[in-house]
Structure formats: structure tokens, C-alpha cells
Design a protein around this motif. Sequence first.
Motif, PDB file in Angstrom:
ATOM      1  N   LEU A  52       6.085   7.111 -27.445  1.00 63.83           N
ATOM      2  CA  LEU A  52       6.803   7.264 -26.186  1.00 63.83           C
ATOM      3  C   LEU A  52       6.055   8.158 -25.203  1.00 63.83           C
ATOM      4  CD1 LEU A  52      10.471   7.623 -27.417  1.00 63.83           C
ATOM      5  CD2 LEU A  52       9.415   5.665 -26.312  1.00 63.83           C
ATOM      6  N   TRP A  53       5.429   9.200 -25.718  1.00 63.52           N
ATOM      7  CA  TRP A  53       4.648  10.094 -24.862  1.00 63.52           C
ATOM      8  C   TRP A  53       3.472  10.633 -25.651  1.00 63.52           C
ATOM      9  CZ3 TRP A  53       9.237  11.689 -27.013  1.00 63.52           C
ATOM     10  CH2 TRP A  53       9.154  12.780 -27.852  1.00 63.52           C
ATOM     11  N   VAL A  54       2.482  11.080 -24.915  1.00 65.52           N
ATOM     12  CA  VAL A  54       1.296  11.689 -25.515  1.00 65.52           C
ATOM     13  C   VAL A  54       1.151  13.051 -24.876  1.00 65.52           C
ATOM     14  CG1 VAL A  54      -1.200  11.520 -25.819  1.00 65.52           C
ATOM     15  CG2 VAL A  54       0.199   9.459 -25.841  1.00 65.52           C
ATOM     16  N   GLU A  55       1.000  14.070 -25.710  1.00 66.51           N
ATOM     17  CA  GLU A  55       0.847  15.420 -25.169  1.00 66.51           C
ATOM     18  C   GLU A  55      -0.503  15.563 -24.518  1.00 66.51           C
ATOM     19  OE1 GLU A  55       1.578  18.724 -27.612  1.00 66.51           O
ATOM     20  OE2 GLU A  55       3.511  17.986 -28.285  1.00 66.51           O
ATOM     21  N   GLU A  56      -0.511  16.111 -23.329  1.00 65.81           N
ATOM     22  CA  GLU A  56      -1.745  16.382 -22.618  1.00 65.81           C
ATOM     23  C   GLU A  56      -1.798  17.861 -22.312  1.00 65.81           C
ATOM     24  OE1 GLU A  56      -1.769  14.058 -19.110  1.00 65.81           O
ATOM     25  OE2 GLU A  56      -1.743  12.149 -20.186  1.00 65.81           O
ATOM     26  N   PRO A  57      -2.997  18.423 -22.254  1.00 61.18           N
ATOM     27  CA  PRO A  57      -3.087  19.840 -21.896  1.00 61.18           C
ATOM     28  C   PRO A  57      -2.629  20.051 -20.454  1.00 61.18           C
ATOM     29  CG  PRO A  57      -5.262  18.840 -22.002  1.00 61.18           C
ATOM     30  CD  PRO A  57      -4.289  17.828 -22.520  1.00 61.18           C
ATOM     31  N   ALA A  58      -2.097  21.222 -20.201  1.00 60.09           N
ATOM     32  CA  ALA A  58      -1.599  21.531 -18.862  1.00 60.09           C
ATOM     33  C   ALA A  58      -2.755  21.540 -17.876  1.00 60.09           C
ATOM     34  CB  ALA A  58      -0.905  22.888 -18.860  1.00 60.09           C
ATOM     35  N   ARG A  59      -2.540  20.921 -16.735  1.00 66.88           N
ATOM     36  CA  ARG A  59      -3.587  20.889 -15.723  1.00 66.88           C
ATOM     37  C   ARG A  59      -3.637  22.181 -14.934  1.00 66.88           C
ATOM     38  NH1 ARG A  59      -2.154  14.919 -13.927  1.00 66.88           N
ATOM     39  NH2 ARG A  59      -3.215  13.845 -15.618  1.00 66.88           N
ATOM     40  N   ARG A  60      -2.490  22.819 -14.783  1.00 65.49           N
ATOM     41  CA  ARG A  60      -2.446  24.069 -14.028  1.00 65.49           C
ATOM     42  C   ARG A  60      -2.252  25.221 -14.990  1.00 65.49           C
ATOM     43  NH1 ARG A  60       1.426  23.582  -9.003  1.00 65.49           N
ATOM     44  NH2 ARG A  60       0.676  25.706  -8.872  1.00 65.49           N
ATOM     45  N   TYR A  61      -2.855  26.326 -14.663  1.00 72.18           N
ATOM     46  CA  TYR A  61      -2.701  27.505 -15.487  1.00 72.18           C
ATOM     47  C   TYR A  61      -1.350  28.146 -15.212  1.00 72.18           C
ATOM     48  CZ  TYR A  61      -7.619  27.139 -16.543  1.00 72.18           C
ATOM     49  OH  TYR A  61      -8.825  26.692 -16.980  1.00 72.18           O
ATOM     50  N   ARG A  62      -0.905  28.945 -16.163  1.00 77.64           N
ATOM     51  CA  ARG A  62       0.352  29.658 -16.011  1.00 77.64           C
ATOM     52  C   ARG A  62       0.234  30.687 -14.897  1.00 77.64           C
ATOM     53  NH1 ARG A  62       3.269  32.370 -21.176  1.00 77.64           N
ATOM     54  NH2 ARG A  62       3.857  34.074 -19.847  1.00 77.64           N
ATOM     55  N   MET A  63       1.336  30.920 -14.199  1.00 81.38           N
ATOM     56  CA  MET A  63       1.314  31.941 -13.157  1.00 81.38           C
ATOM     57  C   MET A  63       1.154  33.307 -13.793  1.00 81.38           C
ATOM     58  SD  MET A  63       4.061  31.180 -10.182  1.00 81.38           S
ATOM     59  CE  MET A  63       5.456  30.898 -11.232  1.00 81.38           C
ATOM     60  N   PRO A  64       0.474  34.227 -13.125  1.00 87.87           N
ATOM     61  CA  PRO A  64       0.383  35.601 -13.653  1.00 87.87           C
ATOM     62  C   PRO A  64       1.771  36.226 -13.742  1.00 87.87           C
ATOM     63  CG  PRO A  64      -1.165  35.262 -11.855  1.00 87.87           C
ATOM     64  CD  PRO A  64      -0.317  34.043 -11.923  1.00 87.87           C
ATOM     65  N   ASP A  65       1.925  37.170 -14.675  1.00 89.83           N
ATOM     66  CA  ASP A  65       3.238  37.774 -14.924  1.00 89.83           C
ATOM     67  C   ASP A  65       3.898  38.377 -13.687  1.00 89.83           C
ATOM     68  OD1 ASP A  65       3.350  37.003 -17.541  1.00 89.83           O
ATOM     69  OD2 ASP A  65       2.471  38.859 -18.315  1.00 89.83           O
ATOM     70  N   PRO A  66       3.192  39.192 -12.869  1.00 95.38           N
ATOM     71  CA  PRO A  66       3.879  39.753 -11.699  1.00 95.38           C
ATOM     72  C   PRO A  66       4.346  38.675 -10.712  1.00 95.38           C
ATOM     73  CG  PRO A  66       1.724  40.788 -12.011  1.00 95.38           C
ATOM     74  CD  PRO A  66       1.824  39.690 -12.992  1.00 95.38           C
ATOM     75  N   VAL A  67       3.549  37.634 -10.552  1.00 96.95           N
ATOM     76  CA  VAL A  67       3.919  36.561  -9.627  1.00 96.95           C
ATOM     77  C   VAL A  67       5.115  35.794 -10.178  1.00 96.95           C
ATOM     78  CG1 VAL A  67       3.103  34.487  -8.461  1.00 96.95           C
ATOM     79  CG2 VAL A  67       1.546  36.384  -8.834  1.00 96.95           C
ATOM     80  N   ARG A  68       5.105  35.532 -11.479  1.00 97.65           N
ATOM     81  CA  ARG A  68       6.224  34.814 -12.088  1.00 97.65           C
ATOM     82  C   ARG A  68       7.505  35.631 -11.984  1.00 97.65           C
ATOM     83  NH1 ARG A  68       3.842  33.266 -16.210  1.00 97.65           N
ATOM     84  NH2 ARG A  68       4.298  34.962 -17.627  1.00 97.65           N
ATOM     85  N   THR A  69       7.414  36.941 -12.200  1.00100.81           N
ATOM     86  CA  THR A  69       8.588  37.811 -12.085  1.00100.81           C
ATOM     87  C   THR A  69       9.154  37.762 -10.674  1.00100.81           C
ATOM     88  OG1 THR A  69       7.648  39.264 -13.755  1.00100.81           O
ATOM     89  CG2 THR A  69       9.395  40.173 -12.381  1.00100.81           C
ATOM     90  N   ALA A  70       8.274  37.848  -9.666  1.00103.08           N
ATOM     91  CA  ALA A  70       8.729  37.792  -8.280  1.00103.08           C
ATOM     92  C   ALA A  70       9.336  36.432  -7.961  1.00103.08           C
ATOM     93  CB  ALA A  70       7.565  38.094  -7.333  1.00103.08           C
ATOM     94  N   ALA A  71       8.764  35.357  -8.519  1.00105.40           N
ATOM     95  CA  ALA A  71       9.285  34.013  -8.255  1.00105.40           C
ATOM     96  C   ALA A  71      10.663  33.830  -8.872  1.00105.40           C
ATOM     97  CB  ALA A  71       8.316  32.964  -8.790  1.00105.40           C
ATOM     98  N   VAL A  72      10.854  34.326 -10.085  1.00103.93           N
ATOM     99  CA  VAL A  72      12.173  34.221 -10.729  1.00103.93           C
ATOM    100  C   VAL A  72      13.203  35.011  -9.935  1.00103.93           C
ATOM    101  CG1 VAL A  72      13.478  34.887 -12.786  1.00103.93           C
ATOM    102  CG2 VAL A  72      11.284  33.747 -13.025  1.00103.93           C
ATOM    103  N   ARG A  73      12.820  36.200  -9.513  1.00101.95           N
ATOM    104  CA  ARG A  73      13.729  37.020  -8.707  1.00101.95           C
ATOM    105  C   ARG A  73      14.100  36.288  -7.416  1.00101.95           C
ATOM    106  NH1 ARG A  73      10.467  41.074  -6.871  1.00101.95           N
ATOM    107  NH2 ARG A  73      10.132  41.668  -9.031  1.00101.95           N
ATOM    108  N   ALA A  74      13.120  35.669  -6.767  1.00102.00           N
ATOM    109  CA  ALA A  74      13.376  34.952  -5.516  1.00102.00           C
ATOM    110  C   ALA A  74      14.309  33.767  -5.740  1.00102.00           C
ATOM    111  CB  ALA A  74      12.063  34.484  -4.909  1.00102.00           C
ATOM    112  N   VAL A  75      14.100  33.038  -6.830  1.00 98.95           N
ATOM    113  CA  VAL A  75      14.962  31.885  -7.109  1.00 98.95           C
ATOM    114  C   VAL A  75      16.401  32.336  -7.343  1.00 98.95           C
ATOM    115  CG1 VAL A  75      15.441  30.108  -8.839  1.00 98.95           C
ATOM    116  CG2 VAL A  75      13.147  30.366  -7.934  1.00 98.95           C
TER     117      VAL A  75
END
Length: 177
Positions: A52-75
Motif C-alpha cells: 500500500l505504501w513504501v517508506e521514503e526518507p524525509a525530504r526536509r529536515y526537522r525544524m530546530p528545537d527553538p523554531v519548533r517551540t515557537a511554531a507550536v506556541r504560535a499555533v
Amino acid sequence: MGTAEQRKAPERSVAERSAERRGREAPDRDVPAQRRAGAGAGSERSADHRPLWVEEPARRYRMPDPVRTAAVRAVLIISVTLIQAMVAFLCTMAESWLAFPMVISSVVSTVVATWAVVDVWVTRQVWKQRYGVVSEPSSTARSLRRERRAQRRQERATSREQARIRRRGGAGQLSHP
């Protein structure tokens, strides 16, 4: 099982595990796998069956921790702001006394939500400036630096050779100065 074991990455991918499970089980739960294999047309279809699906590696890297924290707070702030705006609208339509305080709080929340979005953008830019900049100097600067490095390397090799000759007590010299 502890949290360390739960977070450990699996040795096999999900596609490999599901393919193995597909070999053990029949797709129809009430039909045994042996009878299904002898059906003729079914065995031909299963030969070219794709998962049904084939796992592929992520094309984009994970957001850095401070940026992700700010994004979660904003959401979270934006979602609360939208809920407040909806409640303010419904209170206004119902002509409730709560309409005016909700409209005021929605305006304030909108300003805070805008600030949160700007915070995400600024945090991302700061992180990129500190950790993510890839320096690509011009070819001229690169070649000059390469020449200086080669010259310093040559000077260090010469000084090491002179120090080694002095340690030997002059052995290896053809004449004495």
C-alpha cells in the motif's frame, strides 16, 4: 517496556514487517493461506502485488528545537484567537452582554497571535544566522587561502626538519657552518 525501548528506532521498516505479515496471513481472514495459493488466478495476482505504501526518507529536515517551540506556541495562540473570535461573533449575534468583552479580547489576541507569528520568523532567522549559514567565498578568495595554507604547511615542515636535525646533534649535515 520502558520509554527508552519505546523510542528506539525499529530495526526493520514498516513495509518489511507488513510484507512478512502478509506472507503469514491470508487477506481473507476466513480463507486459509494454503487454499488461497492453490486458487490459480489468486497466486498470479499476488506475484505482482504492490504494498500500500513504501517508506521514503524525509525530504526536509526537522525544524530546530527553538523554531519548533515557537511554531507550536504560535499555533496554540492562533487557535485560541480563532475560538475567541467565533465566540465573540456568536455572542454578538445573540445580543449577549458578553459580546463586547469577547470582541475586545479577540482584538488583543489577534495582536498577540501576530506577535507569535513574527516570533517564529525571527527565531528561524536567528537560528539560521547562528547555525545554518553555509559560507561560500568567491573562487579568488578560496584560491588565495589555499595558497596561504600551502605556504604555512611548507614553513611548518621546514621548521620541523630543522628541529629534528638540531636534536640529532648535527648528524646528517654534509658540512659544519
